[in-house]
Scaffold this active site. Structure first.
Site, mmCIF file in Angstrom:
data_model
loop_
_atom_site.group_PDB
_atom_site.id
_atom_site.type_symbol
_atom_site.label_atom_id
_atom_site.label_comp_id
_atom_site.label_asym_id
_atom_site.label_seq_id
_atom_site.Cartn_x
_atom_site.Cartn_y
_atom_site.Cartn_z
ATOM 1 N N GLU A 98 -8.385 95.864 46.976
ATOM 2 C CA GLU A 98 -9.088 97.073 47.400
ATOM 3 C C GLU A 98 -10.229 96.673 48.318
ATOM 4 O O GLU A 98 -10.896 95.677 48.076
ATOM 5 C CB GLU A 98 -9.638 97.748 46.125
ATOM 6 C CG GLU A 98 -10.093 99.157 46.278
ATOM 7 C CD GLU A 98 -10.469 99.770 44.912
ATOM 8 O OE1 GLU A 98 -9.637 99.756 43.980
ATOM 9 O OE2 GLU A 98 -11.591 100.228 44.792
ATOM 10 N N ASP A 114 -13.530 98.620 49.835
ATOM 11 C CA ASP A 114 -14.212 99.898 49.644
ATOM 12 C C ASP A 114 -15.378 100.112 50.580
ATOM 13 O O ASP A 114 -16.234 99.240 50.708
ATOM 14 C CB ASP A 114 -14.802 99.980 48.219
ATOM 15 C CG ASP A 114 -13.730 99.921 47.158
ATOM 16 O OD1 ASP A 114 -12.641 100.421 47.413
ATOM 17 O OD2 ASP A 114 -14.008 99.374 46.077
ATOM 18 N N GLU A 161 -18.048 103.159 50.456
ATOM 19 C CA GLU A 161 -18.439 104.390 49.775
ATOM 20 C C GLU A 161 -19.847 104.766 50.227
ATOM 21 O O GLU A 161 -20.749 103.930 50.198
ATOM 22 C CB GLU A 161 -18.457 104.189 48.257
ATOM 23 C CG GLU A 161 -17.122 103.777 47.697
ATOM 24 C CD GLU A 161 -17.118 103.706 46.176
ATOM 25 O OE1 GLU A 161 -16.053 103.928 45.604
ATOM 26 O OE2 GLU A 161 -18.175 103.423 45.587
#
Ligand SMILES: *[C@@H]1O[C@H](CO)[C@@H](O)[C@H](O)[C@H]1NC(C)=O
Ligand SMILES: *[C@@H]1O[C@H](CO)[C@@H](O)[C@H](O)[C@H]1NC(C)=O
Ligand SMILES: *[C@@H]1O[C@H](CO)[C@@H](O)[C@H](O)[C@H]1NC(C)=O
Ligand SMILES: *[C@@H]1O[C@H](CO)[C@@H](O)[C@H](O)[C@H]1NC(C)=O
Ligand SMILES: *[C@@H]1O[C@H](CO)[C@@H](O)[C@H](O)[C@H]1NC(C)=O
Length: 285
Positions: A97, A99, A101
């Protein structure tokens, strides 16, 4: 937990602008996510009942992913907006993953860009940044370059983070599983803003974030095969992309001046033995 994968295009001026109608599917939100303007824009809404999100129609093994985003303005406390959260197609305890955010905040307080990288099931590689602009006023470009040698995260074409492939030195790297691009807007007021102390103000709902100019210049994996042979757009310059002198200048600036949290300096989290993850002792760039 959904996160965000964003990609930005046009560095070399050749990539075609993506079309959300063809490239992504709204994957949750009960009507709160919408593809607008003939595929040029996506709006994601968050209200008290649900957030919303989209995912790419293709799975990728490496690529350059760009998107422009305009985040929830004013009081965005409690909200999290994500891009390129390529939550790996392969779930389970070996998932990968990348990310990005964006943690909202009270009116007038700055967003935090939270980044993390999971490789073969191991995450805990958070770095957080202050942006050098207000991400709610205009669209800005967020990019992930993912090739076999490294992952580079860029904001408006400035690299802010690099994660090198140090598998030879015992650091896992995402290189054997495909990922999809996921974007979402959701409520995380149990932790997102000032550690969960500032809650979402539902009287200001719905909250809206906008995405445009999505471009995935990557290797597409189809149902029938798993080889990296096809590009959706662009010249695949990302395949060997690293940091040039200018890139090293910007990443040094971002890491020295804009970074507000770095797991590699958080000794409390990684007491000895064994201490910090291995990559923390290797050259930064
Ligand atoms: C995007 O794709 C859709 C569906 O194929 C099409 O109707 C629309 O005209 C396209 N938009 C643009 C800007 O090309
Ligand atoms: C943000 O808040 C200001 C002051 O309350 C208001 O004038 C403005 O319309 C708000 N902007 C948006 C996009 O809601
Ligand atoms: C990728 O490698 C990891 C670690 O070796 C393994 O657990 C996982 O099953 C592999 N994934 C695929 C799709 O081969
Ligand atoms: C919100 O603003 C406060 C005060 O400026 C700051 O400490 C915090 O890091 C900001 N971001 C989040 C996600 O809480
Ligand atoms: C590349 O992949 C796309 C999406 O699967 C497909 O439509 C296109 O025909 C492929 N192009 C080549 C040259 O294989």
């Amino acid at each position: 937990m959904l996160k965000l994968l964003v990609a930005v295009a046009f560095l070399f001026g050749v990539a075609a602008a993506g079309n959300f109608s063809k490239d992504v599917t709204i994957n949750w939100g009960n009507g709160n996510g919408k593809i607008l303007d003939g595929g040029k824009t996506v709006s994601l809404n968050l209200d008290k009942s649900t957030g919303s999100g989209f995912e790419s129609n293709y799975e990728f093994l490496y690529g350059r992913f760009d998107v422009q985003m305009k985040l929830v303005p004013n009081n965005s406390a409690g909200t999290v907006t994500t891009f390129l959260d390529p939550q790996m197609a392969s779930q389970g305890n070996s998932h990968d993953e990348i990310d990005l955010e964006f943690l909202g905040n009270a009116s007038g307080q700055p967003y935090t860009l939270h980044t993390n990288i999971f490789a073969k099931g191991v995450g805990n590689r958070e770095q957080q940044f202050r942006l050098w602009f207000d991400p709610t006023v205009a669209f800005h470009t967020y990019t992930i370059i993912w090739n076999s040698q490294r992952i580079i995260i860029l904001v408006d074409n400035r690299p802010i983070r690099v994660f090198n492939n140090n598998e030879a030195k015992g650091v896992a790297f995402p290189n054997n599983q495909t990922m999809k691009v996921y974007a979402s807007l959701w409520n995380a007021d149990d932790w997102a803003t000032q550690g969960g102390q500032v809650k979402t103000d539902w009287s200001k709902a719905p909250f809206t974030a906008y995405y445009r100019n999505y471009n995935a210049d990557g290797c597409v994996v189809s149902a029938s095969g798993n080889s990296c042979t096809n590009s959706t757009a662009g010249n695949q310059a990302w395949k060997t992309q690293g940091l040039d002198a200018n890139g090293r200048k910007w990443i040094r600036w971002a890491q020295d001046k804009q970074m507000i949290y770095n797991y590699c300096t958080d000794a409390k989290r990684f007491p000895k033995p064994p201490g910090f993850p291995k990559e923390c002792g290797l050259p930064r760039f």
